[in-house]
Design a protein around this motif. Structure first.
Motif, PDB file in Angstrom:
ATOM      1  N   ASP A  60       0.892  -1.161   0.000  1.00 36.78           N
ATOM      2  CA  ASP A  60       0.000   0.000   0.000  1.00 36.78           C
ATOM      3  C   ASP A  60       0.928   1.208   0.000  1.00 36.78           C
ATOM      4  O   ASP A  60       1.439   1.592   1.053  1.00 36.78           O
ATOM      5  N   VAL A 113      -8.065  -2.164   1.350  1.00 36.92           N
ATOM      6  CA  VAL A 113      -6.911  -2.925   0.830  1.00 36.92           C
ATOM      7  C   VAL A 113      -7.203  -4.411   0.629  1.00 36.92           C
ATOM      8  O   VAL A 113      -6.440  -5.096  -0.053  1.00 36.92           O
ATOM      9  N   ARG A 139      -0.382  -3.128   8.761  1.00 35.46           N
ATOM     10  CA  ARG A 139       0.488  -2.256   7.975  1.00 35.46           C
ATOM     11  C   ARG A 139       1.862  -2.258   8.638  1.00 35.46           C
ATOM     12  O   ARG A 139       1.968  -2.105   9.858  1.00 35.46           O
TER      13      ARG A 139
END
Length: 149
Positions: A60, A113, A139
């Motif tokens: 990402d 995501v 993340r």
């Protein structure tokens, strides 16, 4: 013992792949079922020692995304419990090794995501359907990177 050593996974194939990945300085063992993977070192929440596992990842932006699926188990993987207690982690992605900060995504961020992660590794969709547990997405941002904060 080097400062970057870590206790290998008790799962033989994971330990073998992590050893190959690390001993080759990230030039071998960098995929699982043809999908890119990284090495994640987490600090044990009880033991205080580093543990290493191999995980598929998505991206990402500059950040890496990992999924705490444990194959659709009803329990979180131990590495996830470790990083929720100690979010400072160590990564090897290919030939690069660096410190990172782990953060579990909010439901809204996960929804954004998730399609990308299922595209990277389609089995994630089935894993989520297999369990009542909401599978966390994490993340991993380079330590010291102020992007997005």
């Amino acid at each position: 013992m080097s400062e970057l050593d870590a206790t290998p996974s008790p799962t033989k194939w994971v330990a073998d792949q992590a050893r190959l990945y690390e001993e080759s300085d990230g030039t071998k063992g960098t995929t699982v079922q043809g999908v890119p993977c990284l090495l994640l070192d987490t600090l044990g929440r009880k033991s205080g020692i580093w543990h290493r596992t191999v995980l598929i990842y998505g991206r990402d932006g500059e950040d890496y995304l990992i999924v705490a699926s444990l194959g659709g188990s009803d329990h979180h993987p131990l590495w996830y419990l470790n990083l929720t207690a100690n979010p400072g982690v160590r990564l090897r992605v290919g030939t690069e090794r660096f410190a990172a900060i782990a953060e579990t995504l909010s439901p809204e961020e996960k929804a954004r995501v998730w399609p990308h992660l299922v595209e990277v590794f389609p089995l994630y969709e089935g894993y989520q359907h297999k369990t009542e547990r909401d599978i966390p997405v994490i993340r991993l941002r380079r330590a010291g990177d102020r992007h997005g904060s």
